[in-house]
Motif scaffolding. Structure first.
Motif, short mmCIF file in Angstrom:
data_model
loop_
_atom_site.label_atom_id
_atom_site.label_comp_id
_atom_site.label_asym_id
_atom_site.label_seq_id
_atom_site.Cartn_x
_atom_site.Cartn_y
_atom_site.Cartn_z
N LEU A 7 0.85 -1.19 0.00
CA LEU A 7 0.00 0.00 0.00
C LEU A 7 0.88 1.24 0.00
O LEU A 7 1.94 1.25 0.63
N GLU A 8 0.43 2.25 -0.69
CA GLU A 8 1.08 3.56 -0.57
C GLU A 8 0.20 4.40 0.35
O GLU A 8 -1.01 4.55 0.11
N CYS A 9 0.79 4.92 1.40
CA CYS A 9 0.06 5.71 2.38
C CYS A 9 0.05 7.18 1.97
O CYS A 9 0.78 7.60 1.08
N SER A 10 -0.77 7.97 2.65
CA SER A 10 -0.91 9.39 2.31
C SER A 10 0.40 10.16 2.46
O SER A 10 0.60 11.17 1.79
N TYR A 14 5.42 3.24 2.22
CA TYR A 14 4.86 1.98 1.79
C TYR A 14 4.61 1.07 2.99
O TYR A 14 5.38 1.04 3.93
N TYR A 15 3.53 0.32 2.89
CA TYR A 15 3.19 -0.69 3.89
C TYR A 15 3.06 -2.01 3.14
O TYR A 15 2.35 -2.09 2.14
N HIS A 29 -8.15 -1.61 6.22
CA HIS A 29 -7.13 -0.55 6.21
C HIS A 29 -7.78 0.82 6.06
O HIS A 29 -7.46 1.76 6.79
N GLN A 30 -8.71 0.95 5.11
CA GLN A 30 -9.36 2.25 4.86
C GLN A 30 -10.12 2.74 6.08
O GLN A 30 -10.24 3.93 6.31
N THR A 38 -0.88 2.05 9.22
CA THR A 38 -1.69 2.71 8.19
C THR A 38 -2.79 3.59 8.79
O THR A 38 -3.23 4.54 8.15
N ARG A 41 -2.03 7.10 8.62
CA ARG A 41 -1.53 7.54 7.32
C ARG A 41 -2.57 7.38 6.22
O ARG A 41 -2.24 7.11 5.07
N LEU A 42 -3.83 7.53 6.56
CA LEU A 42 -4.91 7.39 5.59
C LEU A 42 -5.03 8.64 4.74
O LEU A 42 -4.68 9.72 5.19
N ILE A 44 -5.06 5.24 2.03
CA ILE A 44 -4.06 4.35 1.45
C ILE A 44 -4.50 3.95 0.04
O ILE A 44 -5.68 4.09 -0.32
#
Length: 87
Positions: A7-10, A14-15, A29-30, A38, A41-42, A44
């Motif tokens: 995932l790319e976070c805001s 990366y996660y 996650h969302q 995460t 860091r939303l 994602i």
């Protein structure tokens, strides 16, 4: 089947994780309920996914990818994006 995903976070970090139910995991996650990392860091965005034979293989691959530099992860993501566009 298990999936290794990135995932790319805001904040552009990366996660990397694994799951056997990708859609459900992305929803978690969302909603900020999947990982402490995460949650703060939303939003994602899914930028990479790779099938794994089983949970054991997925865990090994996750650890491998997590050990990589940002540049190496970006190269993996770019390869995936290029392949997705050719489908």
């Amino acid at each position: 089947m298990y999936i290794v995903y990135i995932l790319e976070c805001s904040d552009r970090t990366y996660y990397t994780g694994i799951t056997n139910k990708l859609e459900a995991r992305l929803k978690q996650h969302q909603l900020g309920k999947a990982s402490k990392y995460t949650r703060s860091r939303l939003p994602i965005k899914l930028v990479y996914q790779e099938p794994a034979l089983d949970k054991s293989h997925a865990l090994r691959r996750e650890l491998e990818v997590k050990s990589w530099s940002r540049t190496k992860k970006q190269q993996l993501i770019q390869t995936y994006v290029g392949e997705s566009q050719n489908e």
